[in-house]
Design a protein around this motif. Sequence first.
Motif, PDB file in Angstrom:
ATOM      1  N   HIS A  78       0.854  -1.184   0.000  1.00 18.01           N
ATOM      2  CA  HIS A  78       0.000   0.000   0.000  1.00 18.01           C
ATOM      3  C   HIS A  78       0.886   1.229   0.000  1.00 18.01           C
ATOM      4  O   HIS A  78       1.992   1.191   0.538  1.00 18.01           O
ATOM      5  CB  HIS A  78      -0.835  -0.062   1.291  1.00 18.01           C
ATOM      6  N   LYS A  79       0.418   2.312  -0.581  1.00 23.45           N
ATOM      7  CA  LYS A  79       1.164   3.564  -0.539  1.00 23.45           C
ATOM      8  C   LYS A  79       1.361   3.973   0.918  1.00 23.45           C
ATOM      9  O   LYS A  79       0.468   3.758   1.747  1.00 23.45           O
ATOM     10  CB  LYS A  79       0.380   4.648  -1.284  1.00 23.45           C
ATOM     11  N   ASP A  80       2.507   4.526   1.243  1.00 21.01           N
ATOM     12  CA  ASP A  80       2.901   4.965   2.598  1.00 21.01           C
ATOM     13  C   ASP A  80       3.356   3.838   3.517  1.00 21.01           C
ATOM     14  O   ASP A  80       3.664   4.083   4.676  1.00 21.01           O
ATOM     15  CB  ASP A  80       1.803   5.802   3.287  1.00 21.01           C
ATOM     16  N   ASP A  81       3.409   2.596   3.032  1.00 21.73           N
ATOM     17  CA  ASP A  81       4.059   1.523   3.797  1.00 21.73           C
ATOM     18  C   ASP A  81       5.558   1.767   3.745  1.00 21.73           C
ATOM     19  O   ASP A  81       6.054   2.363   2.788  1.00 21.73           O
ATOM     20  CB  ASP A  81       3.790   0.154   3.156  1.00 21.73           C
ATOM     21  N   GLU A  82       6.274   1.289   4.755  1.00 21.30           N
ATOM     22  CA  GLU A  82       7.729   1.353   4.695  1.00 21.30           C
ATOM     23  C   GLU A  82       8.247  -0.041   4.377  1.00 21.30           C
ATOM     24  O   GLU A  82       7.855  -1.012   5.009  1.00 21.30           O
ATOM     25  CB  GLU A  82       8.304   1.878   6.009  1.00 21.30           C
ATOM     26  N   LYS A 115       9.940   4.634   2.019  1.00 24.52           N
ATOM     27  CA  LYS A 115       8.481   4.639   2.012  1.00 24.52           C
ATOM     28  C   LYS A 115       7.999   4.415   0.586  1.00 24.52           C
ATOM     29  O   LYS A 115       8.620   4.882  -0.369  1.00 24.52           O
ATOM     30  CB  LYS A 115       7.988   5.990   2.522  1.00 24.52           C
ATOM     31  N   LYS A 155       7.023  -1.492   8.047  1.00 22.02           N
ATOM     32  CA  LYS A 155       6.050  -0.687   8.794  1.00 22.02           C
ATOM     33  C   LYS A 155       4.792  -0.544   7.952  1.00 22.02           C
ATOM     34  O   LYS A 155       4.865  -0.168   6.785  1.00 22.02           O
ATOM     35  CB  LYS A 155       6.633   0.687   9.116  1.00 22.02           C
ATOM     36  N   LEU A 156       3.645  -0.866   8.543  1.00 22.32           N
ATOM     37  CA  LEU A 156       2.381  -0.814   7.818  1.00 22.32           C
ATOM     38  C   LEU A 156       1.654   0.499   8.054  1.00 22.32           C
ATOM     39  O   LEU A 156       1.687   1.040   9.162  1.00 22.32           O
ATOM     40  CB  LEU A 156       1.461  -1.950   8.298  1.00 22.32           C
ATOM     41  N   LYS A 157       0.998   0.982   7.003  1.00 20.48           N
ATOM     42  CA  LYS A 157       0.087   2.115   7.172  1.00 20.48           C
ATOM     43  C   LYS A 157      -1.272   1.485   7.457  1.00 20.48           C
ATOM     44  O   LYS A 157      -1.862   0.833   6.594  1.00 20.48           O
ATOM     45  CB  LYS A 157       0.021   2.963   5.911  1.00 20.48           C
ATOM     46  N   ASN A 205      -5.166   1.432   8.169  1.00 17.20           N
ATOM     47  CA  ASN A 205      -6.461   2.105   8.106  1.00 17.20           C
ATOM     48  C   ASN A 205      -7.522   1.083   8.500  1.00 17.20           C
ATOM     49  O   ASN A 205      -7.195  -0.056   8.821  1.00 17.20           O
ATOM     50  CB  ASN A 205      -6.709   2.713   6.716  1.00 17.20           C
ATOM     51  N   ARG A 252      -7.585  -2.193   6.373  1.00 17.89           N
ATOM     52  CA  ARG A 252      -6.376  -2.991   6.554  1.00 17.89           C
ATOM     53  C   ARG A 252      -6.371  -3.678   7.913  1.00 17.89           C
ATOM     54  O   ARG A 252      -5.942  -4.821   8.042  1.00 17.89           O
ATOM     55  CB  ARG A 252      -5.155  -2.081   6.436  1.00 17.89           C
TER      56      ARG A 252
END
Length: 163
Positions: free
Chosen positions: A62-66, A80, A119-121, A123, A126
Amino acid sequence: NNQIKVLSTYFIMKVNPYVSSSRRKSRKAYFNAPSHIRRKIMSAPLSKELRAKYNVKRVPVHKDDEVMVVRGNFKNREGKVIACYRKKYVIHIERLTREKANGATVPIGVNASNCVITKLKINKDRKELLERRGKSREMALLKLQRTRRTTETKTEVNMAGVD
């Protein structure tokens, strides 16, 4: 008869009869996959810490995951996720760029399977997905443990009659 024996070593039995093992059909399905299926294909494994926390092995990127690249020319590079380019089956990572001949910088595409999510973003959707998958994996592990216990007790009972 000899020819049949040689050929039989190359064939591996399929597990699911409803899914084709044809290379041609697999490639067609991969390259003509719609966006919602490409999302699933573009999943990456979680790091050991996240795997232990959520009890899930891999999730769609996903976008913004590291992420950390673990294979290829950019191994051990972290950053990221800027974009998930589903059309090309690649993800673009922060600070992973190349300079073109005219001086412009362009992001380098990395296959999602060559990365590990560090690292997960999180929401709402998710979080729900992780809880659902973690729960089903827990249930499968419990079921496996129960079957092992029953087989162990059966062998103990059988061995008791040996003396």
